[in-house]
Design a protein around this motif. Structure first.
Motif, PDB file in Angstrom:
ATOM      1  N   GLN A 107       0.845  -1.195   0.000  1.00  0.00           N
ATOM      2  CA  GLN A 107       0.000   0.000   0.000  1.00  0.00           C
ATOM      3  C   GLN A 107       0.882   1.248   0.000  1.00  0.00           C
ATOM      4  N   VAL A 108       1.634   1.405  -1.079  1.00  0.00           N
ATOM      5  CA  VAL A 108       2.552   2.526  -1.220  1.00  0.00           C
ATOM      6  C   VAL A 108       2.225   3.245  -2.518  1.00  0.00           C
ATOM      7  N   GLY A 109       2.061   4.560  -2.459  1.00  0.00           N
ATOM      8  CA  GLY A 109       1.655   5.341  -3.611  1.00  0.00           C
ATOM      9  C   GLY A 109       2.754   5.522  -4.641  1.00  0.00           C
ATOM     10  N   SER A 110       2.340   5.817  -5.854  1.00  0.00           N
ATOM     11  CA  SER A 110       3.290   5.982  -6.958  1.00  0.00           C
ATOM     12  C   SER A 110       4.228   7.161  -6.698  1.00  0.00           C
ATOM     13  N   GLY A 111       5.451   7.019  -7.176  1.00  0.00           N
ATOM     14  CA  GLY A 111       6.435   8.083  -7.037  1.00  0.00           C
ATOM     15  C   GLY A 111       7.166   8.091  -5.711  1.00  0.00           C
ATOM     16  N   THR A 112       6.776   7.244  -4.783  1.00  0.00           N
ATOM     17  CA  THR A 112       7.443   7.199  -3.474  1.00  0.00           C
ATOM     18  C   THR A 112       8.793   6.493  -3.605  1.00  0.00           C
ATOM     19  N   ARG A 113       9.794   7.004  -2.875  1.00  0.00           N
ATOM     20  CA  ARG A 113      11.143   6.450  -2.904  1.00  0.00           C
ATOM     21  C   ARG A 113      11.532   5.992  -1.498  1.00  0.00           C
ATOM     22  N   ILE A 114      12.020   4.776  -1.416  1.00  0.00           N
ATOM     23  CA  ILE A 114      12.425   4.179  -0.140  1.00  0.00           C
ATOM     24  C   ILE A 114      13.896   3.814  -0.263  1.00  0.00           C
ATOM     25  N   TRP A 115      14.720   4.418   0.571  1.00  0.00           N
ATOM     26  CA  TRP A 115      16.168   4.350   0.384  1.00  0.00           C
ATOM     27  C   TRP A 115      16.812   3.266   1.250  1.00  0.00           C
ATOM     28  N   ALA A 116      18.126   3.217   1.211  1.00  0.00           N
ATOM     29  CA  ALA A 116      18.896   2.119   1.799  1.00  0.00           C
ATOM     30  C   ALA A 116      18.653   1.968   3.295  1.00  0.00           C
ATOM     31  N   PHE A 117      18.541   0.704   3.713  1.00  0.00           N
ATOM     32  CA  PHE A 117      18.425   0.319   5.123  1.00  0.00           C
ATOM     33  C   PHE A 117      17.141   0.830   5.772  1.00  0.00           C
ATOM     34  N   ALA A 118      16.191   1.308   4.943  1.00  0.00           N
ATOM     35  CA  ALA A 118      14.853   1.598   5.447  1.00  0.00           C
ATOM     36  C   ALA A 118      14.054   0.302   5.445  1.00  0.00           C
ATOM     37  N   HIS A 119      13.091   0.201   6.395  1.00  0.00           N
ATOM     38  CA  HIS A 119      12.281  -1.018   6.502  1.00  0.00           C
ATOM     39  C   HIS A 119      10.829  -0.608   6.738  1.00  0.00           C
ATOM     40  N   VAL A 120       9.956  -1.008   5.806  1.00  0.00           N
ATOM     41  CA  VAL A 120       8.518  -0.711   5.897  1.00  0.00           C
ATOM     42  C   VAL A 120       7.778  -2.019   6.117  1.00  0.00           C
ATOM     43  N   LEU A 121       7.018  -2.118   7.234  1.00  0.00           N
ATOM     44  CA  LEU A 121       6.298  -3.353   7.558  1.00  0.00           C
ATOM     45  C   LEU A 121       5.025  -3.481   6.715  1.00  0.00           C
ATOM     46  N   PRO A 122       4.429  -4.673   6.663  1.00  0.00           N
ATOM     47  CA  PRO A 122       3.348  -4.950   5.710  1.00  0.00           C
ATOM     48  C   PRO A 122       2.095  -4.102   5.876  1.00  0.00           C
ATOM     49  N   GLY A 123       1.742  -3.717   7.106  1.00  0.00           N
ATOM     50  CA  GLY A 123       0.481  -3.011   7.315  1.00  0.00           C
ATOM     51  C   GLY A 123       0.524  -1.520   7.055  1.00  0.00           C
ATOM     52  N   ALA A 124       1.703  -0.951   6.829  1.00  0.00           N
ATOM     53  CA  ALA A 124       1.834   0.507   6.670  1.00  0.00           C
ATOM     54  C   ALA A 124       1.177   0.971   5.371  1.00  0.00           C
TER      55      ALA A 124
END
Length: 319
Positions: free
Chosen positions: A16-33
């Motif tokens: 559930q992440v919108g278009s154009g979003t950038r997630i950089w090194a060593f970041a961690h997003v859990l499944p429910g976010a």
């Protein structure tokens, strides 16, 4: 998810992440976010499950977004800002539900700031670097320090802050009402007589004030850092004057904002209906005298800034 960038050393388990979003090194997003469009999630950011993040949000390095965080659009979160979600944390002991903290649209959280659980950070508020926020923050407020207190308001430039000091030339030169360029608000001079016996500042309700009052009240013994007002009236007009100490008055009509600092009963501020008013920076000895055009009516108050911004265009259409 095709338009979402995830660095090779980043982990994004959420779908559930919108278009154009950038997630950089060593970041961690859990499944429910849930993360909106065009966000920038920098290195070493951790985002837990029960989290909602709006569009165009920037989260700088070293930030943890815990369960219960609700972040609006265009929010900036500086490096190493710290959020908390449990008032009485204990190892291996979990509350039935984590406290929800809400960050309003356009707010900015400075580097190393700490936000306690369950607070509301108003739209476009500015949290200073290193501030420890223990209370709700009003929209547009600038807060600094530990514990954080309001030190100003955004959108008030230096030229929009007017200080009228007893005996100073700027006050003595005011002989007619002066527009403050905010929703019809005015600075009114009041008569002042001085001799060896002291000073006298009379008020003729039929001549010196912009309306004939039906009610009067005093505000005093306000603890340092506390804020009064934070509302608008639909019908009632007010006239505010300081009879002792010093108080700053913020006026906001949704488009323009100004701040007036008073420390003399020789002038007062006319606060028309439909103008948002805030009083703060009370000195320990300050006494604020307020005259009202109408009797007290709780239905006449607009206490939410978001509701106020919605009310203004409707008021214009009715007018």
């Amino acid at each position: 998810m095709d338009d979402v960038f995830v660095h090779a050393h980043g982990i994004c388990e959420s779908r559930q992440v919108g278009s154009g979003t950038r997630i950089w090194a060593f970041a961690h997003v859990l499944p429910g976010a849930k993360i909106g469009k065009n966000c920038n999630i920098c290195d070493n950011v951790f985002i837990e499950n029960d989290v909602v993040i709006g569009d165009d949000v920037t989260i700088k390095c070293g930030v943890q977004i815990w369960d219960g965080l609700r972040i609006g659009d265009k929010v900036f979160i500086g490096p190493n800002a710290t959020f908390t979600n449990d008032i009485f944390p204990r190892s291996k002991e979990y509350p039935e539900a984590f406290a929800q903290t809400r960050i309003g649209d356009g707010a900015s959280i400075g580097a190393n700031a700490t936000i306690l659980p369950g607070l509301q950070i108003g739209a476009k508020a500015m949290i200073g670097a290193g501030a420890v926020v223990t209370k709700n923050v009003p929209p547009n407020a600038i807060v600094t320090g530990n514990p954080a207190t309001i030190s100003g308001y955004v959108n008030i430039s230096r030229e929009k802050v007017r200080s009228f000091t007893a005996g100073a030339p700027d006050l003595q030169s005011v002989t007619e009402p002066v527009s403050l360029h905010v929703g019809g608000a005015m600075l009114y001079p009041l008569p002042r007589f001085s001799d060896m016996r002291g000073e006298l500042s009379p008020i003729d309700f039929g001549k010196d004030l912009p309306f004939k009052p039906t009610r009067h009240f005093l505000v005093f013994n306000v603890p340092g850092g506390k804020v009064r007002g934070e509302h608008a009236h639909k019908v009632c007009a007010q006239f505010l004057m300081v009879i002792r100490g010093k108080v700053s008055i913020v006026l906001d009509d949704g488009n323009d904002t100004c701040e007036v600092s008073l420390d003399s009963p020789s002038a007062g501020v006319y606060l028309p209906p439909s103008v948002w008013g805030i009083q703060y920076k009370f000195t320990h000895d300050a006494i604020l005298s307020v005259y009202a055009s109408h009797p007290y009516d709780p239905e006449d108050y607009i206490r939410s800034y978001e509701e106020y911004l919605s009310y203004i265009p409707n008021k214009c259409m009715q007018g």
